[in-house]
Design a protein around this motif. Structure first.
Motif, PDB file in Angstrom:
ATOM      1  N   GLU A 162       0.809  -1.213   0.000  1.00 16.93           N
ATOM      2  CA  GLU A 162       0.000   0.000   0.000  1.00 16.93           C
ATOM      3  C   GLU A 162       0.845   1.266   0.000  1.00 16.93           C
ATOM      4  OE1 GLU A 162      -2.610  -0.319   3.353  1.00 16.93           O
ATOM      5  OE2 GLU A 162      -3.842  -1.892   2.440  1.00 16.93           O
ATOM      6  N   ASN A 163       2.130   1.163  -0.265  1.00 17.88           N
ATOM      7  CA  ASN A 163       2.981   2.357  -0.335  1.00 17.88           C
ATOM      8  C   ASN A 163       2.377   3.337  -1.348  1.00 17.88           C
ATOM      9  OD1 ASN A 163       5.139   4.137  -1.401  1.00 17.88           O
ATOM     10  ND2 ASN A 163       6.475   2.973  -0.057  1.00 17.88           N
ATOM     11  N   PRO A 164       2.139   4.596  -0.942  1.00 16.33           N
ATOM     12  CA  PRO A 164       1.452   5.542  -1.839  1.00 16.33           C
ATOM     13  C   PRO A 164       2.238   5.902  -3.097  1.00 16.33           C
ATOM     14  CG  PRO A 164       2.275   6.668   0.114  1.00 16.33           C
ATOM     15  CD  PRO A 164       2.444   5.202   0.369  1.00 16.33           C
ATOM     16  N   LEU A 165       3.522   5.619  -3.139  1.00 18.39           N
ATOM     17  CA  LEU A 165       4.312   5.926  -4.336  1.00 18.39           C
ATOM     18  C   LEU A 165       4.265   4.813  -5.376  1.00 18.39           C
ATOM     19  CD1 LEU A 165       7.478   7.652  -2.808  1.00 18.39           C
ATOM     20  CD2 LEU A 165       5.313   8.659  -3.543  1.00 18.39           C
ATOM     21  N   LEU A 166       3.664   3.685  -5.036  1.00 20.66           N
ATOM     22  CA  LEU A 166       3.516   2.607  -6.014  1.00 20.66           C
ATOM     23  C   LEU A 166       2.518   3.008  -7.094  1.00 20.66           C
ATOM     24  CD1 LEU A 166       3.277  -0.459  -3.609  1.00 20.66           C
ATOM     25  CD2 LEU A 166       5.066  -0.140  -5.341  1.00 20.66           C
ATOM     26  N   SER A 167       2.822   2.621  -8.321  1.00 25.37           N
ATOM     27  CA  SER A 167       1.841   2.774  -9.401  1.00 25.37           C
ATOM     28  C   SER A 167       0.759   1.717  -9.224  1.00 25.37           C
ATOM     29  CB  SER A 167       2.532   2.596 -10.755  1.00 25.37           C
ATOM     30  OG  SER A 167       2.978   1.244 -10.884  1.00 25.37           O
ATOM     31  N   PRO A 168      -0.389   1.862  -9.885  1.00 25.99           N
ATOM     32  CA  PRO A 168      -1.403   0.796  -9.816  1.00 25.99           C
ATOM     33  C   PRO A 168      -0.835  -0.565 -10.208  1.00 25.99           C
ATOM     34  CG  PRO A 168      -2.370   2.772 -10.756  1.00 25.99           C
ATOM     35  CD  PRO A 168      -0.893   3.036 -10.627  1.00 25.99           C
ATOM     36  N   ALA A 169      -0.005  -0.583 -11.259  1.00 26.01           N
ATOM     37  CA  ALA A 169       0.604  -1.853 -11.669  1.00 26.01           C
ATOM     38  C   ALA A 169       1.557  -2.370 -10.602  1.00 26.01           C
ATOM     39  CB  ALA A 169       1.343  -1.675 -12.996  1.00 26.01           C
ATOM     40  N   GLU A 294      11.809   5.399  -4.036  1.00 28.43           N
ATOM     41  CA  GLU A 294      11.804   4.980  -5.443  1.00 28.43           C
ATOM     42  C   GLU A 294      12.841   3.882  -5.685  1.00 28.43           C
ATOM     43  OE1 GLU A 294       9.659   5.715  -7.550  1.00 28.43           O
ATOM     44  OE2 GLU A 294       8.693   7.539  -6.790  1.00 28.43           O
ATOM     45  N   ARG A 295      13.994   3.983  -5.016  1.00 29.61           N
ATOM     46  CA  ARG A 295      15.018   2.947  -5.132  1.00 29.61           C
ATOM     47  C   ARG A 295      14.524   1.632  -4.529  1.00 29.61           C
ATOM     48  NH1 ARG A 295      19.089   5.460  -2.656  1.00 29.61           N
ATOM     49  NH2 ARG A 295      18.923   4.355  -0.675  1.00 29.61           N
ATOM     50  N   PHE A 296      13.899   1.714  -3.366  1.00 30.87           N
ATOM     51  CA  PHE A 296      13.356   0.505  -2.730  1.00 30.87           C
ATOM     52  C   PHE A 296      12.292  -0.145  -3.614  1.00 30.87           C
ATOM     53  CE2 PHE A 296      14.162   2.615   1.659  1.00 30.87           C
ATOM     54  CZ  PHE A 296      15.494   2.228   1.626  1.00 30.87           C
ATOM     55  N   ILE A 297      11.423   0.682  -4.188  1.00 32.98           N
ATOM     56  CA  ILE A 297      10.332   0.159  -5.009  1.00 32.98           C
ATOM     57  C   ILE A 297      10.877  -0.506  -6.266  1.00 32.98           C
ATOM     58  CG2 ILE A 297       8.416   0.874  -6.495  1.00 32.98           C
ATOM     59  CD1 ILE A 297       7.714   2.943  -4.278  1.00 32.98           C
ATOM     60  N   ALA A 298      11.872   0.116  -6.893  1.00 33.31           N
ATOM     61  CA  ALA A 298      12.437  -0.463  -8.115  1.00 33.31           C
ATOM     62  C   ALA A 298      13.005  -1.852  -7.850  1.00 33.31           C
ATOM     63  CB  ALA A 298      13.515   0.460  -8.680  1.00 33.31           C
ATOM     64  N   LEU A 299      13.742  -2.016  -6.745  1.00 36.23           N
ATOM     65  CA  LEU A 299      14.307  -3.326  -6.426  1.00 36.23           C
ATOM     66  C   LEU A 299      13.200  -4.316  -6.073  1.00 36.23           C
ATOM     67  CD1 LEU A 299      16.659  -5.235  -5.866  1.00 36.23           C
ATOM     68  CD2 LEU A 299      16.758  -4.321  -3.535  1.00 36.23           C
ATOM     69  N   ALA A 300      12.225  -3.880  -5.269  1.00 35.81           N
ATOM     70  CA  ALA A 300      11.143  -4.778  -4.865  1.00 35.81           C
ATOM     71  C   ALA A 300      10.354  -5.269  -6.077  1.00 35.81           C
ATOM     72  CB  ALA A 300      10.215  -4.076  -3.881  1.00 35.81           C
ATOM     73  N   GLU A 301      10.085  -4.380  -7.027  1.00 35.31           N
ATOM     74  CA  GLU A 301       9.327  -4.785  -8.207  1.00 35.31           C
ATOM     75  C   GLU A 301      10.138  -5.749  -9.074  1.00 35.31           C
ATOM     76  OE1 GLU A 301       7.998  -1.233 -10.163  1.00 35.31           O
ATOM     77  OE2 GLU A 301       6.367  -0.891  -8.732  1.00 35.31           O
ATOM     78  N   ARG A 302      11.420  -5.495  -9.185  1.00 34.02           N
ATOM     79  CA  ARG A 302      12.259  -6.397  -9.981  1.00 34.02           C
ATOM     80  C   ARG A 302      12.312  -7.790  -9.368  1.00 34.02           C
ATOM     81  NH1 ARG A 302      18.283  -4.848 -10.069  1.00 34.02           N
ATOM     82  NH2 ARG A 302      18.777  -6.798  -9.039  1.00 34.02           N
TER      83      ARG A 302
END
Length: 316
Positions: A162-169, A294-302
């Motif tokens: 639920e991080n607010p910086l996440l995109s819907p995807a 943004e760095r955390f999200i990029a790694l988590a999504e990958r």
């Protein structure tokens, strides 16, 4: 805010010179004493209960007695491990001199990076061996980095999906990865190497000394899969220019004396990446937090994509 000097009399250190050296979850001060420097920790109210703090100190004392180079709790003149002033709990630890393996999210420049990671892996194995051999005292309580603590309704470090910086995807991706991770944790329940872990072996919490690496900051330590400790160090090594040799050396150092299920490591590297996406949410108002998020999200999504695709390789 309670000043650090208000606590020093309990240790007979009235008027000792103190200097703030870290201010993250807790405030840490270097205290100059006649017997050498010590670390005074002022704990953020609400982060840990008094029982959890005393348990951490009992645990660290046992590790030090077992020969692991960790900060040693320093009792007050009356033999207490913790002192409370206006709701703020403090404790005192021995100081470990050396060079941090990383500073402010950046890996230190090392003469032999693979050698340092190999030594760290070996020290993690020693830590886990000592934890297995130790019987915690009655009343021992620490956080549990188990299925509930990682992917339950209220994870220890927040609802990462639920991080607010996440995109819907991105939200959909992490929600799907969370569901799969929960299923895998359930399927492996009772078969993983599980016990007391440090839980935050990032480079900043590893001090390189002449005798080898020393671990500090057991504040997040508790019950969890041993792969969690390796996953924490492996994920942070991704910030190096060539991470694969470092991660390989870390695993080599660990498996020289303890077994490691590579499937567990792949799963916990994903789970560890997810924790930061939740951890950053209440800190988004701090300077630089959005860039970190943004760095955390990029790694988590990958890593989430790799997990969902059944791929274990996250080293590149």
């Amino acid at each position: 805010m309670v000043e650090p000097g208000a606590y020093l009399a309990a240790w007979g250190l009235e008027g000792a010179h103190c200097r703030l050296v870290a201010q993250r979850e807790n405030s840490v001060y270097r205290i100059e004493t006649p017997d050498g420097p010590c670390a005074l920790r002022l704990h953020r109210p609400g982060l840990r209960s008094l029982a959890e703090l005393r348990s951490e100190l009992d645990w660290m004392a046992a590790l030090a007695q077992g020969g692991l180079p960790v900060p040693v709790p320093q009792p007050t003149r009356e033999g207490a491990l913790c002192v409370t002033r206006n709701g703020v709990v403090a404790d005192m630890l021995s100081w470990i001199d050396g060079t941090p393996m990383g500073v402010d999210g950046r890996l230190a420049l090392l003469d032999d990076p693979p050698g340092a990671y190999r030594a760290l892996g070996a020290e993690m194995a020693r830590l886990h061996d000592l934890c297995d051999a130790w019987t915690p005292p009655a009343g021992f309580t620490r956080p549990a980095w188990d299925a509930d603590g990682l992917v339950g309704p209220a994870p220890l470090w927040g609802r990462f999906w639920e991080n607010p910086l996440l995109s819907p995807a991105g939200r959909n991706l992490l929600a799907a990865a969370r569901d799969l991770a929960r299923d895998q944790l359930t399927a492996r329940a009772g078969t993983m190497d599980f016990g007391l872990i440090h839980a935050d072996l990032v480079p900043e919490n590893v001090i390189l000394t002449a005798q080898g690496p020393a671990m500090i900051d057991f504040d997040d330590g508790g019950w969890g899969a041993r792969a969690f400790d390796l996953a924490t160090a492996a994920n942070r090594a991704l910030r190096a220019e060539t991470p694969a040799p470092l991660i390989g050396a870390l695993i080599e150092g660990y498996t020289a004396t303890r077994p490691l299920d590579r499937a567990d490591l792949a799963l916990f590297r994903a789970l560890r990446a997810f924790t930061y996406v939740g951890w950053i949410v209440p800190r988004l108002g701090e300077p630089g937090a959005h860039a970190r998020a943004e760095r955390f999200i990029a790694l988590a999504e990958r890593i989430a994509r790799n997990l969902l695709d059944g791929k274990g390789d996250t080293d590149g």
